[in-house]
Enzyme design. Sequence first.
Site, short mmCIF file in Angstrom:
data_model
loop_
_atom_site.label_atom_id
_atom_site.label_comp_id
_atom_site.label_asym_id
_atom_site.label_seq_id
_atom_site.Cartn_x
_atom_site.Cartn_y
_atom_site.Cartn_z
N THR A 216 -22.57 22.06 29.16
CA THR A 216 -23.17 21.07 29.09
C THR A 216 -23.03 20.09 30.32
OG1 THR A 216 -21.40 20.49 28.02
CG2 THR A 216 -22.00 20.88 26.81
N ASP A 217 -23.05 20.43 31.71
CA ASP A 217 -22.78 19.96 32.65
C ASP A 217 -24.12 18.80 32.30
OD1 ASP A 217 -22.54 18.57 35.04
OD2 ASP A 217 -22.01 20.60 36.19
N ARG A 218 -24.39 18.25 33.00
CA ARG A 218 -25.46 17.27 33.33
C ARG A 218 -25.67 16.95 34.23
NH1 ARG A 218 -27.83 17.63 28.28
NH2 ARG A 218 -26.16 17.03 26.99
N VAL A 219 -25.30 17.54 35.82
CA VAL A 219 -24.89 17.15 37.17
C VAL A 219 -25.51 18.53 37.70
CG1 VAL A 219 -24.22 16.35 39.25
CG2 VAL A 219 -23.33 15.24 37.41
N HIS B 39 -19.63 18.04 32.64
CA HIS B 39 -19.41 18.06 34.15
C HIS B 39 -17.90 18.47 34.55
CE1 HIS B 39 -19.84 18.34 39.11
NE2 HIS B 39 -19.24 16.85 38.75
#
Length: 391
Positions: free
Chosen positions: A337-340, A371
């Site tokens: 679920t990392d948005r970076v 992140h």
Amino acid sequence: MIQRRGLLAAVAILASLPLLPAAAQEVVEKKVFEAGEFRTRGGATIPNTRIGYQTMGKLNAAGDNAVLICHFFSGNSHAFGRLSAGGPAGYWDAIIGPGKAIDTEKYFVVSADTLVNVNVPDASTVTTGPASINPDTGRPYGMTFPVIAMRDFVEVQKKLLDSLGVKRLALVAGPSNGGLQTIEWAAAYPDFVERAMPVIAAEIDAWMQGWLDIWEAPIRLDPNWREGDYYGQGREPPLKGLAEAWKIVTLHARDRLWAKQYDRKLPEGQDPARKIGDRFAIEKWLDDAAAARARTSDANSFLYMVRANQLFLNDYPSLAAAMEGAAKRWLVIPSPTDRVFVLDGAREFIEVLRKAGKQVDTAEVTGPLGHLNGVVGMAPLADRIRAFLGA
């Protein structure tokens, strides 16, 4: 960053991390490495280079049981143990220490502050950067400080390890910006690095370079920034712009699942449906967290840290070229679920490693923080890390 100190970290970046679980951690000593004169990848010379570092465990006679931990964007060397009795634990303390996944009864673990570290106001951070005094003028460098690339972080760390007698790294690892340093280490010193474990990190491509520009943009728009010349007596630092920058980083580094706690909530006395100046709960939380983070960091150092990230693997024509001759053994740990560093980018990075013939294991770090899972959620991966070190 850790909330007990009024922050997060982070990519990380990061800003406002939750508290780590309490446990019995060793007190470690923060030391200073005087690196002396240093020549950057850009060809500039920095006199009197200094960084802080901490260690745990004992280096063996062969000098080959060392582990290097590299920190995230808004972090420092405090990855394990406590800097004082009763103080907060390091961000990866759950996996570093006696009997833990990175066992300090077996390994000599080193963690160091980077150049241009953002935490200049923090007495436990030792770094050389734009807030340092230029010996030629007697004033802070400001924006006259040389440009620093990610590779420069590695080269100063290499000087530190050489001074400690390290002959080979059993592992280099770190989250986010620390994961980027890990990849840079593996490319620069493949015979020195036995294993690499980048966590929540992948390539800095043009898309990510653009995001990094957005991170820093509010600083440059703050009139108090004065093109970086705000250190003089009577001048105010660009805290408003820096806080807005940290606000972007803070939300970017967290997932929607974390934000659900603020759904349809309003601060007391606020009604955004009636007054355009009133705030939603998520806005107030971000404002407060970012303002606190701004007071413990330096705006110019933020800009220099952004540029160092944008110059990731800058010595190579491509990621594939950099990885062709890199270290052989990898454990790559993304957060789904990392948005970076989004999962697609992590998968592409893993594929590049495999095409280069590397031995690649993978695992995922999960949780509600996106992140930041890679900073505070590593405990469930202890067995995977232990097995990787034993392989």
